[in-house]
Scaffold this motif. Sequence first.
Motif, mmCIF file in Angstrom:
data_model
loop_
_atom_site.group_PDB
_atom_site.id
_atom_site.type_symbol
_atom_site.label_atom_id
_atom_site.label_comp_id
_atom_site.label_asym_id
_atom_site.label_seq_id
_atom_site.Cartn_x
_atom_site.Cartn_y
_atom_site.Cartn_z
ATOM 1 N N PHE A 1 -8.577 15.109 3.976
ATOM 2 C CA PHE A 1 -7.512 14.887 3.179
ATOM 3 C C PHE A 1 -7.114 13.551 3.133
ATOM 4 O O PHE A 1 -6.331 12.932 2.183
ATOM 5 C CB PHE A 1 -6.367 15.644 3.780
ATOM 6 N N TYR A 2 -8.020 12.453 4.099
ATOM 7 C CA TYR A 2 -7.721 11.248 3.962
ATOM 8 C C TYR A 2 -8.347 10.413 2.785
ATOM 9 O O TYR A 2 -7.861 9.363 2.346
ATOM 10 C CB TYR A 2 -8.598 10.783 5.319
ATOM 11 N N ALA A 3 -9.282 11.416 1.887
ATOM 12 C CA ALA A 3 -9.506 10.702 0.590
ATOM 13 C C ALA A 3 -8.554 10.333 -0.283
ATOM 14 O O ALA A 3 -8.611 9.499 -1.410
ATOM 15 C CB ALA A 3 -10.542 11.670 -0.007
ATOM 16 N N PHE A 4 -7.384 10.994 -0.169
ATOM 17 C CA PHE A 4 -6.369 10.984 -1.123
ATOM 18 C C PHE A 4 -5.283 9.733 -0.716
ATOM 19 O O PHE A 4 -4.292 9.595 -1.575
ATOM 20 C CB PHE A 4 -5.444 12.360 -1.188
ATOM 21 N N PHE A 5 -5.485 9.082 0.293
ATOM 22 C CA PHE A 5 -5.003 8.096 0.575
ATOM 23 C C PHE A 5 -5.491 6.683 0.714
ATOM 24 O O PHE A 5 -6.759 6.710 0.939
ATOM 25 C CB PHE A 5 -3.961 7.957 2.138
ATOM 26 N N ALA A 6 -4.824 5.481 0.765
ATOM 27 C CA ALA A 6 -5.504 4.106 0.866
ATOM 28 C C ALA A 6 -5.760 3.895 2.346
ATOM 29 O O ALA A 6 -5.029 4.678 3.222
ATOM 30 C CB ALA A 6 -4.723 3.171 0.433
ATOM 31 N N ASN A 7 -6.608 2.952 2.809
ATOM 32 C CA ASN A 7 -6.722 2.693 4.355
ATOM 33 C C ASN A 7 -5.709 2.429 5.024
ATOM 34 O O ASN A 7 -5.351 2.625 6.234
ATOM 35 C CB ASN A 7 -7.911 1.886 4.162
ATOM 36 N N LYS A 8 -4.556 1.863 4.201
ATOM 37 C CA LYS A 8 -3.233 1.443 4.686
ATOM 38 C C LYS A 8 -2.178 2.700 4.658
ATOM 39 O O LYS A 8 -2.064 3.152 3.702
ATOM 40 C CB LYS A 8 -2.682 0.127 4.112
ATOM 41 N N ASN A 9 -1.631 2.951 6.004
ATOM 42 C CA ASN A 9 -0.707 4.188 5.742
ATOM 43 C C ASN A 9 0.460 3.624 5.382
ATOM 44 O O ASN A 9 1.489 3.369 6.085
ATOM 45 C CB ASN A 9 -0.698 4.590 7.266
ATOM 46 N N ASP A 10 0.675 3.397 4.104
ATOM 47 C CA ASP A 10 1.968 2.963 3.435
ATOM 48 C C ASP A 10 3.157 4.272 3.083
ATOM 49 O O ASP A 10 4.147 3.805 2.657
ATOM 50 C CB ASP A 10 1.703 2.259 2.323
ATOM 51 N N ASP A 11 2.490 5.506 3.419
ATOM 52 C CA ASP A 11 3.365 6.422 3.099
ATOM 53 C C ASP A 11 3.284 7.534 4.060
ATOM 54 O O ASP A 11 2.713 8.679 3.880
ATOM 55 C CB ASP A 11 3.285 7.167 1.535
ATOM 56 N N PRO A 12 3.639 7.436 5.402
ATOM 57 C CA PRO A 12 3.316 8.617 6.492
ATOM 58 C C PRO A 12 3.967 9.924 6.158
ATOM 59 O O PRO A 12 3.215 10.915 6.540
ATOM 60 C CB PRO A 12 3.813 7.786 7.540
ATOM 61 N N GLU A 13 4.872 10.065 5.436
ATOM 62 C CA GLU A 13 5.468 11.196 5.123
ATOM 63 C C GLU A 13 4.620 11.901 4.106
ATOM 64 O O GLU A 13 4.318 13.356 4.484
ATOM 65 C CB GLU A 13 7.025 11.060 4.447
ATOM 66 N N LEU A 14 4.085 11.408 3.225
ATOM 67 C CA LEU A 14 3.250 11.956 2.339
ATOM 68 C C LEU A 14 1.904 12.344 2.898
ATOM 69 O O LEU A 14 1.366 13.439 2.684
ATOM 70 C CB LEU A 14 2.815 11.013 1.051
ATOM 71 N N LEU A 15 1.258 11.311 3.891
ATOM 72 C CA LEU A 15 0.345 11.841 4.476
ATOM 73 C C LEU A 15 0.523 13.137 5.475
ATOM 74 O O LEU A 15 -0.549 13.886 5.324
ATOM 75 C CB LEU A 15 -0.090 10.530 5.504
ATOM 76 N N MET A 16 1.322 13.052 6.036
ATOM 77 C CA MET A 16 1.848 14.237 6.944
ATOM 78 C C MET A 16 1.832 15.641 6.082
ATOM 79 O O MET A 16 1.536 16.680 6.403
ATOM 80 C CB MET A 16 3.229 14.090 7.641
ATOM 81 N N GLU A 17 2.274 15.440 4.954
ATOM 82 C CA GLU A 17 2.549 16.599 3.974
ATOM 83 C C GLU A 17 1.143 17.172 3.563
ATOM 84 O O GLU A 17 0.892 18.392 3.708
ATOM 85 C CB GLU A 17 3.295 16.281 2.556
#
Length: 71
Positions: free
Chosen positions: A28-44
Amino acid sequence: MRDSLRQKIIQVCKKKIDQKGENVGVSFYAFFANKNDDPELLMEAATWWIQTHQLDHFEKARKIVEMVEKG
């Protein structure tokens, strides 16, 4: 899961499949940039991946596309 995340997952998975073939795996990390700029979306995404579906860290991209498209 919000529609924008669904679309992003499908887009990223299909791109990985095109680049590396049908058996490519993703996390699921593949869907995000290396910088955690949207923690809510990452948690979703993490909740959907880990809690809801109890998926392994890496899964076949084609399996993820099928799951997301089916809802």
